[in-house]
Write an enzyme that holds these catalytic residues in place. Structure first.
Site, short mmCIF file in Angstrom:
data_model
loop_
_atom_site.label_atom_id
_atom_site.label_comp_id
_atom_site.label_asym_id
_atom_site.label_seq_id
_atom_site.Cartn_x
_atom_site.Cartn_y
_atom_site.Cartn_z
N LEU A 77 -7.53 -2.03 -7.44
CA LEU A 77 -7.28 -2.28 -8.86
C LEU A 77 -7.39 -3.76 -9.17
CD1 LEU A 77 -4.24 0.11 -9.52
CD2 LEU A 77 -6.68 0.55 -9.83
N SER A 123 -1.29 8.90 -1.58
CA SER A 123 -1.38 7.44 -1.65
C SER A 123 -0.66 6.75 -0.50
CB SER A 123 -0.77 6.97 -2.98
OG SER A 123 -0.58 5.58 -2.98
N GLY A 140 -16.70 3.08 -17.49
CA GLY A 140 -15.53 2.87 -18.34
C GLY A 140 -14.22 2.81 -17.60
N ARG A 193 -5.84 0.68 6.90
CA ARG A 193 -6.31 2.05 6.70
C ARG A 193 -7.29 2.51 7.77
NH1 ARG A 193 -7.16 2.21 0.11
NH2 ARG A 193 -4.94 2.38 -0.38
N ALA A 248 -12.82 -1.96 -14.14
CA ALA A 248 -13.77 -3.08 -14.12
C ALA A 248 -14.57 -3.11 -15.41
CB ALA A 248 -14.69 -2.96 -12.91
#
Length: 642
Positions: free
Chosen positions: A424, A250, A11, A297, A14
């Site tokens: 995202l 983040s 849920g 990263r 995607a």
């Protein structure tokens, strides 16, 4: 076309995007989620979503976004689906804006964009530092419209147990369990889409939620679906070490100007904010003055790892500073403005570390964050040989007909390393493409779920009722929680940032031992309502099987690429290894196929454009001959100090 029934497992973004698009097309969707959808792990995404809208006039474009994604992925990602993702990104951001996502805006009222790692453009739209939460809530509101009209039915608090296949090998439904009543049921469907996220719990030290075991992907893999590039696991460079798990700091912190540094004297006793620049080592900026702290990263994680391995971490521990204090002290940014941009992240740090992150540089260390690997999914190019044919049922379909995957559960978009803020986006564009692929599959379907015999459904249900009962062993000798902790320690130390063939081979043997031990777990809770122990044991079994594929893929990939740095073979080898690692579960072990060449129809492979890579980092920081020295042979990473 008659209304069809599709099952979506997961849920998060995607899953919700897939559900929304299928419901808009008039199909019935049954949405299964381990937790209430608003608690899905997408809610934890902080930094933003990429899209080359180019409101700053920097000359940005979808092609440059595509190029950065391919370069960041070290050319292991097939280029046609990545191109579609980059081209759809601006429209996706405007769609979210119209849905009511409260994106940050400029003084003129335009969408505000920040920089993220792996790019020189301001390309990342954001809603403070809670972007994932805002996107998830917006999509859930859209899905609730269809839930109210009975087109969508939610099964929250259910877990996947198996996929049901017909005599022709097509996916025709699932077996699932209600985690409140513990009732096991079979559900028929015309197609199934797995959107269940990543598997970070395997590594223990992870920014993922504790629900992110990767269990549905492992189940599909064991049911015959191909697992693509399992060895490609991303470590995030900046996380707060914790006793239970790690908390993400983040990339938006670095995107807004945060700097990574350590004292030149690791044991410097002064307050970090009072240490002058001359006594600070801004290691990322020194190694690459262009990208600086916004290197990819995998590169930043590797730099921090090497600095700490050298004993140069803060107080000699496994930690470095991530500093934003200069934004307030030297650049004149008010606390209110900093909190407007980064409030959600800073609140997390202050809550868990009991320090003001503006007055005190944050102490961070890398942690597992994302799996670029996932279920292998297909795509089909259009007549022009370049763009995708969005009317093809092959798009986002796994190797099992009728079984689709999207989001972090698939391997399609990120190659060997994901760029920040592409997660995202890939969830949304992948979910959208999966819905289109499913619709095409349903149009061509000759017989629907109504033709699935009750025998197949009853057989699947009975099989898992029996398996569930067999796990209820009160006399077992193994503690399942200790077993998972042993798995996490094994995977982090032997298949983490720095990999060595001998360690990987040792891990392979150890995983076989863990697999045997997992068959003898003690069941503390034998209750028939909301039993947490037996599903946990089942998750451990599935995590071990996934781990075998991850380690096996790292063993056979004799090169270094993106997040996979193997000191035995530290160079990238495009001649032999520009291929997808495809794992198939056979007799309890992964079997690997390397026949699929990566499609490079837009840009040819070339060296990554960053000034440094893992090899040059080792040579510059640890010495020209370090990789050949005895010191390089001890790879275990001690527990991160805080």
């Amino acid at each position: 076309m008659p209304q069809r029934t599709v099952i979506v497992v997961g849920g998060g973004l995607a899953g919700l995007m897939t559900t929304m698009k299928l419901a808009e097309a008039g199909h019935k969707v049954q949405l299964f989620s381990l937790v209430p959808v608003k608690r899905s792990h997408s809610v934890c995404a902080q930094g933003g979503i990429n899209g080359a809208v180019n409101l700053r006039g920097e000359g940005d474009s979808p092609f440059l976004h595509f190029e950065d994604t391919i370069t960041g992925g070290d050319f292991l990602n097939h280029q046609p689906p990545v191109m579609r993702m980059a081209e759809r990104a601006p429209a996706m951001i405007y769609l979210l804006d119209r849905m009511g996502v409260p994106f940050n805006r400029t003084a003129e009222g335009l969408l505000s964009f920040r920089r993220f790692g792996g790019t020189l453009k301001h390309r990342t739209a954001y809603a403070g530092a809670t972007t994932g939460q805002q996107l998830l809530y917006a999509l859930d509101e859209q899905v609730r419209r269809h839930e109210a009209s009975r087109t969508v039915q939610k099964f929250e608090g259910w877990t996947l147990l198996d996929v049901i296949k017909d005599s022709q090998g097509r996916c025709r439904g699932i077996v699932a369990q209600d985690l409140r009543t513990m009732k096991i049921e079979s559900f028929a469907a015309d197609a199934v889409c797995i959107c269940s996220g990543g598997n970070g719990v395997i590594f223990g030290r992870t920014t993922n939620s504790i629900i992110n075991t990767g269990e549905p992907v492992s189940i599909a893999y064991q049911a015959g679906a191909v697992y693509g590039n399992p060895e490609m696991v991303q470590i995030h460079p900046t996380a707060i070490p914790g006793e239970d798990k790690c908390r993400l700091m983040s990339e938006s912190v670095r995107g807004e100007g945060g700097r990574v540094w350590v004292p030149r004297d690791p044991m410097d006793s002064r307050h970090p904010s009072s240490i002058p620049d001359a006594d600070r080592w801004y290691v990322c900026e020194e190694l690459d003055p262009v990208y600086g702290n916004l290197l990819s990263r995998d590169i930043v994680s590797f730099i921090i790892y090497c600095v700490c391995r050298m004993g140069r971490g803060v107080k000699g521990k496994q930690q470095v500073f991530l500093d934003i204090g200069h934004l307030h002290r030297e650049k004149g940014m008010s606390r209110e403005l900093i909190n407007d941009k980064l409030g959600g992240v800073l609140e997390i740090y202050e809550k868990f570390m009991r320090e003001d992150p503006i007055d005190n540089p944050m102490r961070i260390y890398p942690a597992n964050h994302y799996t670029m690997g996932g279920l292998w999914v297909d795509y089909e190019k259009g007549a022009d040989g370049a763009a995708l044919d969005v009317e093809s049922p092959r798009n986002q379909m796994t190797s099992i007909a009728g079984l689709y995957a999207a989001g972090e559960a698939d391997y399609q978009y990120h190659g060997a390393n994901r760029l920040g803020a592409n997660a995202l986006l890939s969830c949304l564009t992948g979910g959208e493409l999966a819905a289109l692929g499913i619709q095409a599959y349903l149009r061509d379907m000759e017989a629907g779920s109504e033709d699935v015999g009750s025998a197949a459904l009853d057989e699947g249900k009975a099989k898992h009722e029996s398996a569930y009962a067999a796990l209820a062993n009160p006399n077992g000798s193994e503690n399942p929680y200790q077993l998972q902790a042993d798995l996490a320690e094994l995977m982090w130390n032997n298949c983490g940032i720095w990999r060595k063939q001998s360690d990987l081979l040792s891990a392979k043997d150890a995983l076989n031992d863990l697999s045997s031990r997992a068959k003898n777990c003690a069941v503390i809770d034998a209750g028939a309502w909301s039993n947490q122990t037996i599903p946990y044991i089942r998750s451990v079994h599935h995590m071990i099987e996934m781990s075998k594929a991850i380690v096996g893929g790292a063993i056979i990939r004799n090169e270094s690429r993106g997040a996979h740095f193997k000191m035995d073979t530290p160079e990238r080898d495009d001649d032999r290894w520009l291929v997808t690692t495809k794992a198939t579960w056979t007799d309890g072990e992964p079997q690997f196929n390397l026949d699929e060449k990566v499609e490079v129809n837009y840009i040819a492979p070339r060296a990554r454009k960053y000034k440094v890579n893992q090899i040059s980092i080792v040579k510059k920081l640890m010495g020209e001959d370090f990789l050949e020295s005895d010191a390089a042979q001890s790879v275990a990473d001690p527990v991160s100090g805080s």
